[in-house]
Enzyme design. Structure first.
Site, PDB file in Angstrom:
ATOM      1  N   ARG A  70     -11.402  -6.917  12.162  1.00  0.00           N
ATOM      2  CA  ARG A  70     -11.200  -5.838  11.168  1.00  0.00           C
ATOM      3  C   ARG A  70     -10.886  -4.526  11.891  1.00  0.00           C
ATOM      4  O   ARG A  70     -10.132  -3.699  11.392  1.00  0.00           O
ATOM      5  CB  ARG A  70     -12.430  -5.694  10.255  1.00  0.00           C
ATOM      6  CG  ARG A  70     -12.310  -4.524   9.295  1.00  0.00           C
ATOM      7  CD  ARG A  70     -13.216  -4.576   8.059  1.00  0.00           C
ATOM      8  NE  ARG A  70     -14.501  -5.173   8.287  1.00  0.00           N
ATOM      9  CZ  ARG A  70     -15.537  -4.589   8.916  1.00  0.00           C
ATOM     10  NH1 ARG A  70     -15.400  -3.357   9.406  1.00  0.00           N
ATOM     11  NH2 ARG A  70     -16.683  -5.216   9.078  1.00  0.00           N
ATOM     12  N   TYR A 124       5.846   6.042  -7.714  1.00  0.00           N
ATOM     13  CA  TYR A 124       5.506   4.655  -8.045  1.00  0.00           C
ATOM     14  C   TYR A 124       4.308   4.637  -9.002  1.00  0.00           C
ATOM     15  O   TYR A 124       3.305   5.326  -8.767  1.00  0.00           O
ATOM     16  CB  TYR A 124       5.207   3.889  -6.750  1.00  0.00           C
ATOM     17  CG  TYR A 124       4.598   2.541  -7.005  1.00  0.00           C
ATOM     18  CD1 TYR A 124       5.208   1.628  -7.855  1.00  0.00           C
ATOM     19  CD2 TYR A 124       3.396   2.176  -6.413  1.00  0.00           C
ATOM     20  CE1 TYR A 124       4.638   0.388  -8.105  1.00  0.00           C
ATOM     21  CE2 TYR A 124       2.827   0.935  -6.648  1.00  0.00           C
ATOM     22  CZ  TYR A 124       3.453   0.046  -7.506  1.00  0.00           C
ATOM     23  OH  TYR A 124       2.886  -1.171  -7.764  1.00  0.00           O
ATOM     24  N   LYS A 145       8.435  -3.618   1.316  1.00  0.00           N
ATOM     25  CA  LYS A 145       9.807  -3.388   0.859  1.00  0.00           C
ATOM     26  C   LYS A 145      10.780  -3.527   2.036  1.00  0.00           C
ATOM     27  O   LYS A 145      10.869  -4.583   2.626  1.00  0.00           O
ATOM     28  CB  LYS A 145       9.880  -2.030   0.165  1.00  0.00           C
ATOM     29  CG  LYS A 145       8.724  -1.794  -0.828  1.00  0.00           C
ATOM     30  CD  LYS A 145       8.794  -2.718  -1.999  1.00  0.00           C
ATOM     31  CE  LYS A 145       7.595  -2.790  -2.923  1.00  0.00           C
ATOM     32  NZ  LYS A 145       6.467  -1.968  -2.819  1.00  0.00           N
ATOM     33  N   ASP A 194       5.807   9.657   1.202  1.00  0.00           N
ATOM     34  CA  ASP A 194       6.024   8.222   1.044  1.00  0.00           C
ATOM     35  C   ASP A 194       7.505   7.967   1.309  1.00  0.00           C
ATOM     36  O   ASP A 194       8.368   8.370   0.522  1.00  0.00           O
ATOM     37  CB  ASP A 194       5.606   7.809  -0.376  1.00  0.00           C
ATOM     38  CG  ASP A 194       5.735   6.309  -0.606  1.00  0.00           C
ATOM     39  OD1 ASP A 194       6.569   5.667   0.057  1.00  0.00           O
ATOM     40  OD2 ASP A 194       5.016   5.787  -1.484  1.00  0.00           O
TER      41      ASP A 194
END
Ligand code: P1T
Length: 381
Positions: free
Chosen positions: A46, A98, A195, A170
């Site tokens: 992690r 978004y 994306k 972003d």
């Protein structure tokens, strides 16, 4: 090193021991230690994983950043940035973004006491009115999802520096091939690597890039403490996708320009949102800030009824009706009922996410086939 070379090589050395040219998928949860708290840089997956380390180095390099951090999704990366804030802090955010980012801000963080002001970022000076001594962060996408608005990153970053407020951009729609927000003064760049960076619609992934060591430490602490980390296979897929980003983006831009022009000339289309048109309100900024205009666009049908929209969207054969974007295959999406459904209708209508708005992610198939597909579907409207 130039971008195309970084995409293929940054952060990636042949594997120690056997020389494997592709970064191995270190499918392990933990790492054996020589003595308690004595390790070779890796203790528990992690916190760190070598496949992720290679990806984070590559991600940093392609945004001209000192540091990269990789998350299990774009939304997880967004979540990490907002966790820098405390109840009472305020954020100035783009009013077009978004829908999942809007949902996270308004449904998860606003009830915890963080205040969000949603404003039109097209005119940087107009955001000044929203700053006060509680403002800690400005958040923008450029181009925005789905209306393709452009924020002047340098101008907004000058205001943020003057006010001592962080700026996050972003960069999902543009990618580092089209623009580098850190070079223009942003503090943090975010990507949904699901994306264009991944590019093949086979992985969910997000990332943050930054230059400040202090910011990196805070965000790394959040990353490992909150645990929204990607698995090594996902990191491998993004690393592999990145190797062709420059080649794919060139093709997305070429196809995008042709399709935007086709839609603009089509008698059944009312309006096309694409930053490469001279009449786009921020065309001059797009032209200088971006190296090309990309393969994302939205358009409004003259007949904006639900029936007409459904006829169009169920008639394409190559443009697949699906959420997401930025893969090699073309996608068609209805923001009002799909990706932006969590934005209240009155807000959607006010900014232009109307019933008749359709978003395209133009892929890299043959342009003649894509044009034919859209022609046939528009004939059905
Ligand atoms: O889906 P995820 O990897 O969690 O990324 C979220 C996200 C963040 N930022 C932008 C600009 C985005 O477009 C997205 C995800 N967007 C879609 C799924 C979509 O179809 O618009």
């Amino acid at each position: 090193m130039k971008l195309a070379t970084k995409l293929i090589h940054a952060g990636q050395e042949p594997a120690p021991g056997n020389g494997a040219i592709m970064t191995p998928i270190y499918q392990t949860s933990t790492f054996v230690q020589e003595a308690p708290a004595t390790h070779k840089g890796y203790e528990y997956a992690r916190s760190q994983n070598p496949t992720r380390t290679a990806l984070e180095a590559c991600l940093a390099a392609i945004e001209n950043a000192k540091y990269g951090l990789s998350f299990s999704s774009g939304v997880a990366a967004t979540d990490a940035v907002i966790r820098l804030l405390l109840p009472g802090d305020e954020v100035i955010a783009a009013d077009d973004m978004y829908g999942g980012t809007y949902r996270l801000f308004t449904k998860v963080f606003a009830p915890m006491g963080i205040k969000f002001h949603f404003v039109n970022m097209s005119d940087p000076e107009s955001i000044r009115a929203y700053f006060n001594d509680k403002t800690k962060l400005v958040w923008t996408e450029t181009p925005t999802n789905p209306l393709m608005s452009i924020t002047d990153i340098s101008a907004v970053s000058r205001i943020c520096k003057e006010k001592n407020v962080l700026l996050t951009v972003d960069n999902t729609f543009a990618t580092p091939w089209l623009q580098n927000p850190l070079d223009l003064g942003a503090d943090v760049v975010l990507h949904s690597a699901t994306k264009y960076l991944g590019g093949h619609s086979d992985v969910i992934h997000g990332c943050l890039m930054m230059n400040s060591a202090e910011l990196r430490e805070k965000l790394y602490f959040i990353q490992k403490s909150c645990g929204a980390v990607p698995g090594p296979m996902d990191c491998f897929l993004v690393l592999r996708g990145l190797k062709t980003l420059h080649v794919r983006m060139k093709a997305h831009c070429e196809n995008g320009a042709i399709i935007a022009q086709f839609l603009k000339n089509h008698p059944k289309v009312e309006k096309v949102y694409w930053p490469g048109f001279e009449e786009h309100p921020n065309y001059d900024i797009a032209k200088t800030q971006m190296r090309n205009f990309g393969g994302m666009m939205s358009f409004v049908l003259k007949d904006g009824t639900q029936a007409a929209v459904n006829r169009m969207m169920t008639s394409t054969k190559l443009f697949a009706l699906a959420e997401s974007l930025g893969g090699v295959e073309s996608l068609i999406n209805h923001p009002a009922s799909m990706t932006h459904a969590s934005i209240p209708k009155e807000n959607r209508d006010r900014i232009g996410i109307v019933e008749g708005l359709i978003r395209l992610s133009v892929g890299i198939e043959d342009i003649d086939d894509l044009l034919e597909d859209l022609k046939i579907a528009l004939d059905k409207v």
